[in-house]
Design a protein around this motif. Structure first.
Motif, mmCIF file in Angstrom:
data_model
loop_
_atom_site.group_PDB
_atom_site.id
_atom_site.type_symbol
_atom_site.label_atom_id
_atom_site.label_comp_id
_atom_site.label_asym_id
_atom_site.label_seq_id
_atom_site.Cartn_x
_atom_site.Cartn_y
_atom_site.Cartn_z
ATOM 1 N N ILE A 6 0.943 -1.054 0.053
ATOM 2 C CA ILE A 6 0.090 0.047 0.033
ATOM 3 C C ILE A 6 0.862 1.182 0.051
ATOM 4 N N CYS A 7 0.666 1.946 -1.213
ATOM 5 C CA CYS A 7 1.681 3.354 -1.074
ATOM 6 C C CYS A 7 0.761 4.324 -1.472
ATOM 7 N N GLU A 8 1.323 5.581 -1.166
ATOM 8 C CA GLU A 8 0.811 6.931 -1.731
ATOM 9 C C GLU A 8 0.896 6.695 -3.295
ATOM 10 N N ASN A 54 -5.216 12.485 1.111
ATOM 11 C CA ASN A 54 -4.348 11.898 0.442
ATOM 12 C C ASN A 54 -5.070 10.578 -0.430
ATOM 13 N N TRP A 56 -4.109 6.448 -1.817
ATOM 14 C CA TRP A 56 -3.242 5.328 -1.866
ATOM 15 C C TRP A 56 -3.603 4.378 -2.897
ATOM 16 N N ARG A 103 -5.104 2.029 6.324
ATOM 17 C CA ARG A 103 -4.172 3.085 6.169
ATOM 18 C C ARG A 103 -4.755 4.260 6.218
ATOM 19 N N TRP A 107 -4.123 7.477 8.786
ATOM 20 C CA TRP A 107 -3.887 8.597 8.240
ATOM 21 C C TRP A 107 -4.676 9.753 9.051
#
Length: 167
Positions: A6-8, A54, A56, A103, A107
Motif C-alpha cells: 500500500i503506497c501513496e 491523500n 493510496w 491505512r 492517516w
C-alpha cells in the motif's frame, strides 16, 4: 502469493488507477459514469493530496489492484472516496480493502481528522456490509456536512468517528 504493498499515489499510477476504477464502475456494476464525470481522476495530486487529504494504491507486483482516498472537506473532516479493489483481489484471502481502509483511518488519526464521511451507490452491496462491519454508521444525506461533495450516483451515506483524533 505475491506481496501486496500500500503506497501513496504518484503520477506513474494514473493510467492504471483510472482503468481499474472505470472497469469496476462501468463493466462490473453498469454504472453510467465516465472518466469525464470524474475530473478528480485526471488530477489526483492536486485534488486529493492537499491539506489533510491523500490517495493510496494497493499494488501487487507492478499492477494496481486497489485504491482509496481521503478528500479534505475542512473542519477536520474528510470524505472517503475512490475505494475500489479489483474483483479477483476482494475478500479475506488478500484483505486488500481492509488494509486500504486501515491505512486511510491511520492517516486520518495522525492528521487530527475527527470524522470520515462517505457516499456509495446502491449497487455496492458488499461495500455497505464492509463499511458497517468496520465501524461506519449509515446516516441520512441531510446529516452530511455542507462541504461534502455529493456524487450524483451516490444514494447511501456513512460516517466514521476517528477514535484517536486530537481534540
Amino acid at each position: 502469493m505475491s506481496h501486496v504493498s500500500i503506497c501513496e499515489f504518484t503520477e506513474p499510477y494514473e493510467k492504471q488507477v483510472s482503468e481499474l476504477i472505470l472497469h469496476i464502475q462501468q463493466e462490473e456494476y453498469n454504472i453510467a459514469i465516465t472518466k469525464d464525470d470524474q475530473p478528480d481522476l485526471m488530477n489526483i495530486p492536486s485534488f486529493y493530496q492537499v491539506k489533510k487529504g491523500n490517495f493510496w494504491v494497493a499494488e501487487m507486483g507492478s499492477r494496481v489492484v486497489g485504491t482509496i482516498s481521503l478528500l479534505d472537506i475542512g473542519n477536520n473532516e474528510v470524505a472517503l472516496r475512490k475505494m475500489f479493489v479489483a474483483e479477483e483481489y476482494r475478500g479475506s484471502s488478500f484483505k486488500i480493502a481492509l488494509r486500504l481502509l486501515n491505512r486511510a483511518i491511520s492517516w486520518a488519526a495522525d492528521h487530527s481528522i475527527k470524522t470520515i464521511f462517505l457516499g456509495t451507490t446502491p449497487q455496492f452491496l458488499a461495500a455497505h456490509k464492509f463499511y458497517q462491519k468496520h465501524g461506519f454508521i449509515k446516516i441520512a444525506q441531510k446529516e452530511l456536512p455542507s462541504t461534502f461533495p455529493i456524487v450524483k450516483v451516490d444514494k447511501f451515506f456513512y460516517k466514521f468517528q476517528v477514535e484517536n483524533a486530537a481534540e
